[in-house]
Design a protein around this motif. Structure first.
Motif, mmCIF file in Angstrom:
data_model
loop_
_atom_site.group_PDB
_atom_site.id
_atom_site.type_symbol
_atom_site.label_atom_id
_atom_site.label_comp_id
_atom_site.label_asym_id
_atom_site.label_seq_id
_atom_site.Cartn_x
_atom_site.Cartn_y
_atom_site.Cartn_z
ATOM 1 N N PRO A 132 -4.506 -10.590 -15.572
ATOM 2 C CA PRO A 132 -3.661 -11.321 -16.527
ATOM 3 C C PRO A 132 -2.781 -10.431 -17.380
ATOM 4 O O PRO A 132 -1.618 -10.759 -17.620
ATOM 5 N N VAL A 133 -3.313 -9.299 -17.860
ATOM 6 C CA VAL A 133 -2.527 -8.443 -18.749
ATOM 7 C C VAL A 133 -1.312 -7.872 -18.029
ATOM 8 O O VAL A 133 -0.290 -7.568 -18.656
ATOM 9 N N ALA A 134 -1.393 -7.735 -16.714
ATOM 10 C CA ALA A 134 -0.270 -7.209 -15.927
ATOM 11 C C ALA A 134 0.615 -8.327 -15.400
ATOM 12 O O ALA A 134 1.723 -8.071 -14.921
ATOM 13 N N GLY A 135 0.119 -9.564 -15.462
ATOM 14 C CA GLY A 135 0.892 -10.685 -14.946
ATOM 15 C C GLY A 135 1.049 -10.662 -13.448
ATOM 16 O O GLY A 135 2.028 -11.184 -12.900
ATOM 17 N N GLY A 136 0.109 -10.068 -12.744
ATOM 18 C CA GLY A 136 0.184 -9.987 -11.295
ATOM 19 C C GLY A 136 -1.155 -9.609 -10.699
ATOM 20 O O GLY A 136 -2.163 -9.467 -11.414
ATOM 21 N N SER A 137 -1.181 -9.437 -9.390
ATOM 22 C CA SER A 137 -2.423 -9.161 -8.672
ATOM 23 C C SER A 137 -2.374 -7.820 -7.968
ATOM 24 O O SER A 137 -1.302 -7.264 -7.708
ATOM 25 N N MET A 138 -3.559 -7.319 -7.635
ATOM 26 C CA MET A 138 -3.689 -6.112 -6.830
ATOM 27 C C MET A 138 -4.799 -6.333 -5.805
ATOM 28 O O MET A 138 -5.702 -7.159 -6.013
ATOM 29 N N VAL A 139 -4.698 -5.614 -4.686
ATOM 30 C CA VAL A 139 -5.750 -5.713 -3.682
ATOM 31 C C VAL A 139 -7.046 -5.210 -4.293
ATOM 32 O O VAL A 139 -7.070 -4.192 -4.985
ATOM 33 N N ARG A 140 -8.121 -5.945 -4.069
ATOM 34 C CA ARG A 140 -9.408 -5.535 -4.620
ATOM 35 C C ARG A 140 -9.808 -4.183 -4.061
ATOM 36 O O ARG A 140 -9.697 -3.944 -2.850
ATOM 37 N N PRO A 141 -10.280 -3.282 -4.940
ATOM 38 C CA PRO A 141 -10.624 -1.922 -4.501
ATOM 39 C C PRO A 141 -11.692 -1.928 -3.420
ATOM 40 O O PRO A 141 -12.560 -2.803 -3.359
ATOM 41 N N GLY A 142 -11.619 -0.907 -2.564
ATOM 42 C CA GLY A 142 -12.583 -0.783 -1.478
ATOM 43 C C GLY A 142 -11.957 -0.034 -0.321
ATOM 44 O O GLY A 142 -10.850 0.496 -0.412
ATOM 45 N N THR A 143 -12.635 0.012 0.764
ATOM 46 C CA THR A 143 -12.118 0.678 1.955
ATOM 47 C C THR A 143 -10.895 -0.063 2.474
ATOM 48 O O THR A 143 -10.900 -1.293 2.529
ATOM 49 N N PRO A 144 -9.829 0.651 2.840
ATOM 50 C CA PRO A 144 -8.654 -0.045 3.384
ATOM 51 C C PRO A 144 -9.041 -0.948 4.555
ATOM 52 O O PRO A 144 -9.896 -0.607 5.374
ATOM 53 N N PHE A 145 -8.395 -2.094 4.614
ATOM 54 C CA PHE A 145 -8.672 -3.055 5.673
ATOM 55 C C PHE A 145 -8.349 -2.457 7.039
ATOM 56 O O PHE A 145 -9.049 -2.690 8.018
ATOM 57 N N LEU A 146 -7.290 -1.666 7.089
ATOM 58 C CA LEU A 146 -6.826 -1.066 8.338
ATOM 59 C C LEU A 146 -6.618 0.424 8.101
ATOM 60 O O LEU A 146 -5.819 0.818 7.246
ATOM 61 N N GLU A 147 -7.339 1.264 8.818
ATOM 62 C CA GLU A 147 -7.243 2.710 8.612
ATOM 63 C C GLU A 147 -6.328 3.382 9.627
ATOM 64 O O GLU A 147 -5.856 4.495 9.387
ATOM 65 N N ASP A 148 -6.072 2.739 10.724
ATOM 66 C CA ASP A 148 -5.197 3.289 11.762
ATOM 67 C C ASP A 148 -4.374 2.133 12.318
ATOM 68 O O ASP A 148 -4.926 1.112 12.744
ATOM 69 N N ALA A 149 -3.042 2.283 12.315
ATOM 70 C CA ALA A 149 -2.168 1.199 12.768
ATOM 71 C C ALA A 149 -2.448 0.801 14.213
ATOM 72 O O ALA A 149 -2.192 -0.343 14.612
ATOM 73 N N ASN A 150 -3.008 1.711 15.011
ATOM 74 C CA ASN A 150 -3.309 1.392 16.399
ATOM 75 C C ASN A 150 -4.393 0.322 16.533
ATOM 76 O O ASN A 150 -4.552 -0.270 17.609
ATOM 77 N N ASP A 151 -5.131 0.082 15.454
ATOM 78 C CA ASP A 151 -6.227 -0.880 15.509
ATOM 79 C C ASP A 151 -5.825 -2.276 15.033
ATOM 80 O O ASP A 151 -6.684 -3.153 14.910
ATOM 81 N N TRP A 152 -4.545 -2.506 14.787
ATOM 82 C CA TRP A 152 -4.161 -3.763 14.125
ATOM 83 C C TRP A 152 -4.504 -4.993 14.949
ATOM 84 O O TRP A 152 -4.871 -6.039 14.398
ATOM 85 N N ARG A 153 -4.404 -4.912 16.280
ATOM 86 C CA ARG A 153 -4.648 -6.105 17.096
ATOM 87 C C ARG A 153 -6.109 -6.570 17.010
ATOM 88 O O ARG A 153 -6.389 -7.773 17.064
ATOM 89 N N LYS A 154 -7.039 -5.653 16.857
ATOM 90 C CA LYS A 154 -8.444 -6.055 16.777
ATOM 91 C C LYS A 154 -8.903 -6.297 15.342
ATOM 92 O O LYS A 154 -9.937 -6.938 15.123
ATOM 93 N N MET A 155 -8.118 -5.828 14.361
ATOM 94 C CA MET A 155 -8.528 -5.966 12.963
ATOM 95 C C MET A 155 -7.877 -7.152 12.253
ATOM 96 O O MET A 155 -8.471 -7.757 11.363
ATOM 97 N N LEU A 156 -6.649 -7.490 12.637
ATOM 98 C CA LEU A 156 -5.899 -8.512 11.912
ATOM 99 C C LEU A 156 -6.001 -9.875 12.595
ATOM 100 O O LEU A 156 -5.876 -9.977 13.815
#
Length: 364
Positions: A100-124
């Motif tokens: 709220p103080v920033a008036g916007g959102s951020m991705v919740r902290p943690g391990t990136p959803f995708l670590e290598d672009a080559n894996d996008w078809r199986k991850m997304l």
């Protein structure tokens, strides 16, 4: 220029609205226009403007039917949206947290959803946009959108680079753009997401019809001091997919407007190659210089010239000078009211409107 002659009666104030960007400024006046505000915006983009826009002619629309608008904390539609419901998953299932103080959102902290672009078809997992309740959104927003203004649908809060950051975090996204082992996979990902965005354009056009005039597509490319990546990288990795989307938007008779934050003067040729019809630069960009160099190729929002402490008479004169300097036949602009609201005073708008309408008369 437009062929509608100027009538002094147009200077009568039709209505006023608060300056939402700077509440210290007196209410902004709208004049007694000779045509609808929606038509005025359409004609400006067609290269035959009736007057220099003041910012009141357009409306902003970010419907809650698109999950990203809720996740990113940016819903603007006919019914009030409870800010307590902001955050949560976007259309790809990425979790966002509203601050709220920033008036916007951020991705919740943690391990990136995708670590290598080559894996996008199986991850997304791509969303089924047909499962969203478009009919209800169309009904609920019909009156809101049919307001005489050119309503721009704010599109996704990040399409290519920003979307990649949400998948990979900032460092991973920057590396993927230049890593020879990831670039081919990344291009395939951008191609697939762009195809999705084109389908979204279709659904929005079908649902909202003449209630929307175009799309403001969001993709931030820079910081306060410099772009995140070079023009060469942008041209190779993103521009072709931007062009696919802008071509699709324009094929519907709709406006393709870009919102991209940061110091991006050196990326402006890429925005032009990508087919954007307009762009509103942030204050660190030399908007007047860019207008001189590129104003005949893209509709730029230009910083108004208004001396500090100017009297009302001087403000009105400055509005007329702005038109003379930055609203030339075949090379038009929009005053940058988003980032310089303090310069868009009622007197400046009055001088700007009168001068641009009289300019229309002189071209008859």
């Amino acid at each position: 220029m437009s062929k509608i002659p100027f009538d002094e009666k147009e200077m009568n104030v039709a209505y006023t609205v608060p300056n939402l960007l700077d509440p210290t400024i007196p209410e902004s006046p709208a004049w007694t226009y000779p045509q609808s505000e929606k038509d005025a915006v359409k004609e400006l983009y067609a290269g035959t403007p009736t007057w220099c826009l003041s910012g009141l002619e357009t409306g902003l629309f970010a419907p809650s039917v698109i999950p990203d608008n809720i996740a990113r904390g940016f819903v603007i539609e006919g019914s009030p949206f409870d800010m307590a419901d902001y955050g949560g998953p976007d259309m790809f299932g990425i979790e966002w947290e509203y601050v709220p103080v920033a008036g916007g959102s951020m991705v919740r902290p943690g391990t990136p959803f995708l670590e290598d672009a080559n894996d996008w078809r199986k991850m997304l997992k791509f969303p089924n946009i047909d499962a969203w309740d478009w009919d209800a959104s169309g009904r609920e927003n019909y009156d809101y959108l049919h307001n005489g203004k050119a309503n721009m649908l704010w599109f996704l809060n990040g399409c290519w680079y920003e979307r990649l950051v949400s998948f990979m975090d900032f460092e991973g996204a920057v590396v993927a753009l230049i890593d020879e082992e990831q670039k081919d996979a990344l291009k395939e990902l951008f191609a697939e997401t762009t195809a999705l965005y084109c389908k979204l354009v279709d659904r929005c056009a079908e649902t909202y019809g003449d209630g929307i005039s175009g799309f403001t597509v969001h993709d931030d490319w820079g910081s306060q001091r410099a772009p995140f990546f070079s023009p060469a990288v942008g041209e190779e990795m993103i521009v072709p997919y931007m062009r696919e989307l802008t071509d699709h938007i324009k094929s519907k008779g709709l406006i393709a407007d870009l919102h991209s934050c940061g110091s991006l003067e050196m990326q402006l040729p890429n925005f032009i190659k990508a087919g954007w019809q307009s762009w509103c630069p942030m204050p660190m960009n030399p908007t007047q210089k860019m207008y001189e160099e590129y104003g005949d190729k893209i509709l730029l929002h230009v910083e108004p010239d208004l001396p500090e402490g100017a009297s009302e008479e001087e403000q009105e004169k400055a509005g007329g000078e702005f038109v003379k300097n930055y609203f030339k036949p075949g090379k038009y602009c929009i005053p940058n009211y988003m980032y310089f609201p303090q310069k868009m005073t009622p007197a400046f708008r009055r001088g700007m409107y009168r001068a641009s309408r009289q300019q229309a008369v002189s071209s008859l």
